[in-house]
Design a protein around this motif. Structure first.
Motif, PDB file in Angstrom:
ATOM      1  N   ALA A 248      18.042  -3.681 -35.805  1.00  0.00           N
ATOM      2  CA  ALA A 248      17.326  -4.687 -35.002  1.00  0.00           C
ATOM      3  C   ALA A 248      18.307  -5.560 -34.218  1.00  0.00           C
ATOM      4  O   ALA A 248      18.071  -5.893 -33.037  1.00  0.00           O
ATOM      5  CB  ALA A 248      16.462  -5.548 -35.916  1.00  0.00           C
ATOM      6  N   LEU A 249      19.430  -5.939 -34.818  1.00  0.00           N
ATOM      7  CA  LEU A 249      20.434  -6.750 -34.113  1.00  0.00           C
ATOM      8  C   LEU A 249      21.060  -5.973 -32.963  1.00  0.00           C
ATOM      9  O   LEU A 249      21.323  -6.530 -31.878  1.00  0.00           O
ATOM     10  CB  LEU A 249      21.510  -7.206 -35.094  1.00  0.00           C
ATOM     11  CG  LEU A 249      21.046  -8.214 -36.165  1.00  0.00           C
ATOM     12  CD1 LEU A 249      22.159  -8.485 -37.159  1.00  0.00           C
ATOM     13  CD2 LEU A 249      20.603  -9.527 -35.495  1.00  0.00           C
ATOM     14  N   LYS A 250      21.270  -4.687 -33.203  1.00  0.00           N
ATOM     15  CA  LYS A 250      21.846  -3.870 -32.130  1.00  0.00           C
ATOM     16  C   LYS A 250      20.872  -3.744 -30.963  1.00  0.00           C
ATOM     17  O   LYS A 250      21.254  -3.841 -29.793  1.00  0.00           O
ATOM     18  CB  LYS A 250      22.202  -2.492 -32.692  1.00  0.00           C
ATOM     19  CG  LYS A 250      22.918  -1.607 -31.690  1.00  0.00           C
ATOM     20  CD  LYS A 250      23.360  -0.303 -32.343  1.00  0.00           C
ATOM     21  CE  LYS A 250      24.105   0.575 -31.333  1.00  0.00           C
ATOM     22  NZ  LYS A 250      24.538   1.864 -31.949  1.00  0.00           N
ATOM     23  N   MET A 251      19.606  -3.507 -31.290  1.00  0.00           N
ATOM     24  CA  MET A 251      18.598  -3.407 -30.233  1.00  0.00           C
ATOM     25  C   MET A 251      18.364  -4.752 -29.567  1.00  0.00           C
ATOM     26  O   MET A 251      18.020  -4.819 -28.373  1.00  0.00           O
ATOM     27  CB  MET A 251      17.282  -2.889 -30.832  1.00  0.00           C
ATOM     28  CG  MET A 251      17.371  -1.476 -31.416  1.00  0.00           C
ATOM     29  SD  MET A 251      17.893  -0.245 -30.206  1.00  0.00           S
ATOM     30  CE  MET A 251      16.502  -0.319 -29.067  1.00  0.00           C
ATOM     31  N   LEU A 252      18.574  -5.854 -30.334  1.00  0.00           N
ATOM     32  CA  LEU A 252      18.409  -7.189 -29.749  1.00  0.00           C
ATOM     33  C   LEU A 252      19.437  -7.427 -28.651  1.00  0.00           C
ATOM     34  O   LEU A 252      19.136  -8.054 -27.629  1.00  0.00           O
ATOM     35  CB  LEU A 252      18.535  -8.236 -30.852  1.00  0.00           C
ATOM     36  CG  LEU A 252      18.312  -9.696 -30.449  1.00  0.00           C
ATOM     37  CD1 LEU A 252      16.905  -9.908 -29.904  1.00  0.00           C
ATOM     38  CD2 LEU A 252      18.563 -10.619 -31.631  1.00  0.00           C
ATOM     39  N   GLN A 253      20.639  -6.894 -28.869  1.00  0.00           N
ATOM     40  CA  GLN A 253      21.677  -7.047 -27.851  1.00  0.00           C
ATOM     41  C   GLN A 253      21.367  -6.231 -26.597  1.00  0.00           C
ATOM     42  O   GLN A 253      21.746  -6.597 -25.490  1.00  0.00           O
ATOM     43  CB  GLN A 253      23.029  -6.611 -28.423  1.00  0.00           C
ATOM     44  CG  GLN A 253      23.521  -7.494 -29.561  1.00  0.00           C
ATOM     45  CD  GLN A 253      24.794  -6.949 -30.186  1.00  0.00           C
ATOM     46  OE1 GLN A 253      25.231  -5.838 -29.863  1.00  0.00           O
ATOM     47  NE2 GLN A 253      25.374  -7.715 -31.104  1.00  0.00           N
ATOM     48  N   MET A 254      20.643  -5.131 -26.797  1.00  0.00           N
ATOM     49  CA  MET A 254      20.364  -4.235 -25.659  1.00  0.00           C
ATOM     50  C   MET A 254      18.996  -4.474 -25.051  1.00  0.00           C
ATOM     51  O   MET A 254      18.625  -3.805 -24.077  1.00  0.00           O
ATOM     52  CB  MET A 254      20.443  -2.772 -26.143  1.00  0.00           C
ATOM     53  CG  MET A 254      21.810  -2.390 -26.712  1.00  0.00           C
ATOM     54  SD  MET A 254      21.797  -0.791 -27.534  1.00  0.00           S
ATOM     55  CE  MET A 254      21.173   0.250 -26.202  1.00  0.00           C
ATOM     56  N   LYS A 260      10.899  -8.017 -25.810  1.00  0.00           N
ATOM     57  CA  LYS A 260      11.564  -7.078 -26.704  1.00  0.00           C
ATOM     58  C   LYS A 260      12.520  -7.807 -27.649  1.00  0.00           C
ATOM     59  O   LYS A 260      12.611  -7.475 -28.839  1.00  0.00           O
ATOM     60  CB  LYS A 260      12.323  -6.021 -25.908  1.00  0.00           C
ATOM     61  CG  LYS A 260      11.432  -5.001 -25.229  1.00  0.00           C
ATOM     62  CD  LYS A 260      10.787  -4.097 -26.286  1.00  0.00           C
ATOM     63  CE  LYS A 260       9.964  -3.001 -25.634  1.00  0.00           C
ATOM     64  NZ  LYS A 260       9.332  -2.131 -26.641  1.00  0.00           N
ATOM     65  N   ARG A 261      13.250  -8.807 -27.101  1.00  0.00           N
ATOM     66  CA  ARG A 261      14.172  -9.545 -27.949  1.00  0.00           C
ATOM     67  C   ARG A 261      13.416 -10.280 -29.063  1.00  0.00           C
ATOM     68  O   ARG A 261      13.860 -10.328 -30.216  1.00  0.00           O
ATOM     69  CB  ARG A 261      14.989 -10.530 -27.114  1.00  0.00           C
ATOM     70  CG  ARG A 261      16.090  -9.852 -26.301  1.00  0.00           C
ATOM     71  CD  ARG A 261      17.089 -10.875 -25.796  1.00  0.00           C
ATOM     72  NE  ARG A 261      16.467 -11.775 -24.828  1.00  0.00           N
ATOM     73  CZ  ARG A 261      16.419 -11.542 -23.511  1.00  0.00           C
ATOM     74  NH1 ARG A 261      16.965 -10.431 -23.014  1.00  0.00           N
ATOM     75  NH2 ARG A 261      15.853 -12.407 -22.705  1.00  0.00           N
ATOM     76  N   ALA A 262      12.294 -10.830 -28.729  1.00  0.00           N
ATOM     77  CA  ALA A 262      11.480 -11.512 -29.746  1.00  0.00           C
ATOM     78  C   ALA A 262      10.978 -10.528 -30.801  1.00  0.00           C
ATOM     79  O   ALA A 262      10.928 -10.833 -32.009  1.00  0.00           O
ATOM     80  CB  ALA A 262      10.311 -12.227 -29.081  1.00  0.00           C
ATOM     81  N   GLN A 263      10.604  -9.345 -30.338  1.00  0.00           N
ATOM     82  CA  GLN A 263      10.132  -8.326 -31.264  1.00  0.00           C
ATOM     83  C   GLN A 263      11.237  -7.900 -32.237  1.00  0.00           C
ATOM     84  O   GLN A 263      11.024  -7.831 -33.460  1.00  0.00           O
ATOM     85  CB  GLN A 263       9.638  -7.101 -30.474  1.00  0.00           C
ATOM     86  CG  GLN A 263       9.094  -5.988 -31.357  1.00  0.00           C
ATOM     87  CD  GLN A 263       8.641  -4.798 -30.526  1.00  0.00           C
ATOM     88  OE1 GLN A 263       8.609  -4.849 -29.288  1.00  0.00           O
ATOM     89  NE2 GLN A 263       8.300  -3.728 -31.209  1.00  0.00           N
TER      90      GLN A 263
END
Length: 326
Positions: A248-254, A260-263
């Motif tokens: 989730a942290l990796k996807m948050l950066q991307m 999407k970041r909130a998700q």
């Protein structure tokens, strides 16, 4: 004696008769002494035979007791020890039958568990309540042997010798030896049966201790397997939220958009909370084991119990464009 006419006895005749009577007296005395000597010799020979027979019997009983003692020392199998002792005892005493009854934990019931019956019917697995023969079992529980004759209407006839299987202050069972009514038990045989009963008690105690030790080893092995399974499961459960948070942290950066970041941030927070709950559960288990934590029992619905799993399944289904319904 001269009855035809009067006749004076000569001096030499009188002396001759006196010498003859003296010789007859000596002969009679010698005959009596010889008879007494013969009787004494027969008595001594009979005593020697009896003593020799007793010595041979003592050696035979000693060899029997040694064989049983060696069996007790070399074996930890209860059935093998007790069956061997009964067979050896029955054969050496020429008994009609022998059996061993084992007591229950409450000392209220005896169950015939082992027997050797060459000339008697089997009574194996017969249960005898102590209340049926209170005087007999009271004496046995005091550690005292008992000898008696069975009544004519009893299932088994003859003389009976019963010795308790005594382990210290505890009586584990009893040993019965049956003989026909024409034969009894002498002191030497009673001592032998008592010694065999003591050896059987030792063997029974050793076998039970060994069986208890084996059960403890098996229980420890089961606990060890459960511990390994628990550690493996806990390790997997602890890694799963960490992997989800990392992803989730990796996807948050991307993430390209704020939605999407909130998700992804919500996923990371949920998995972090899940990790905290797992750690708290482990701490609670440790407190329960140490006895410092009181367990509070609550009723949960399956949805409450599977809440996190349902949320993860719904999220995975939504990411693939699917609909998940619980």
């Amino acid at each position: 004696q001269h009855c035809q006419s009067s006749r004076p006895w000569q001096e030499w005749e009188i002396r001759l008769l006196q010498e003859l009577s003296d010789q007859l007296a000596i002969a009679l005395q010698q005959a009596q002494l010889y008879e007494q000597l013969q009787a004494l010799n027969q008595t001594l020979e009979e005593k020697v035979r009896q003593r020799t027979s007793e010595l041979q019997r003592s050696l035979q009983f000693e060899a029997l007791l040694k064989r049983i003692t060696d069996r007790v020392r070399d074996s930890l199998d209860e059935a093998e020890i007790l069956n061997t002792a009964l067979r050896e005892l029955g054969e050496n005493l020429n008994a009609d039958g022998c059996d061993i009854g084992l007591y229950n934990a409450d000392l209220t019931l005896s169950t015939i568990s082992y027997e050797y019956c060459p000339r008697l019917g089997s009574a194996l697995h017969t249960c005898i309540p102590f209340a049926q023969y209170p005087d007999l079992y009271a004496q046995l529980l005091r550690g005292e042997p008992c000898i008696f004759c069975l009544l004519p209407d009893a299932p088994r006839q003859g003389s009976v010798l019963v010795c308790p299987l005594r382990d210290g202050e505890q009586v584990l069972g009893d040993l019965w030896v049956f003989r026909s009514s024409e034969e009894s038990f002498d002191e030497q045989e009673m001592n032998l049966v008592a010694q065999v009963a003591n050896q059987c008690a030792i063997g029974l105690r050793q076998a039970r201790l060994f069986r208890a030790a084996q059960e403890q080893v098996q229980a420890l092995e089961r606990l060890n397997r459960l511990k390994d399974d628990f550690i493996s499961t806990v390790s997997h459960e602890l890694r799963t939220p960490l992997a989800s948070m990392k992803m989730a942290l990796k996807m948050l950066q991307m993430a390209p958009t704020g939605e999407k970041r909130a998700q992804y941030l919500a996923i990371a927070e949920r998995e972090c909370q899940r990790e905290i709950e797992l750690i708290n559960d482990l701490l609670d288990l440790q407190r329960l084991q140490s006895g410092t934590y009181a367990l509070s029992v609550q009723t949960l619905t399956w949805r409450e119990l599977l809440g996190d799993l349902l949320a993860i399944a719904e999220e995975q289904a939504r990411a693939k464009g699917q609909t998940f319904q619980a």
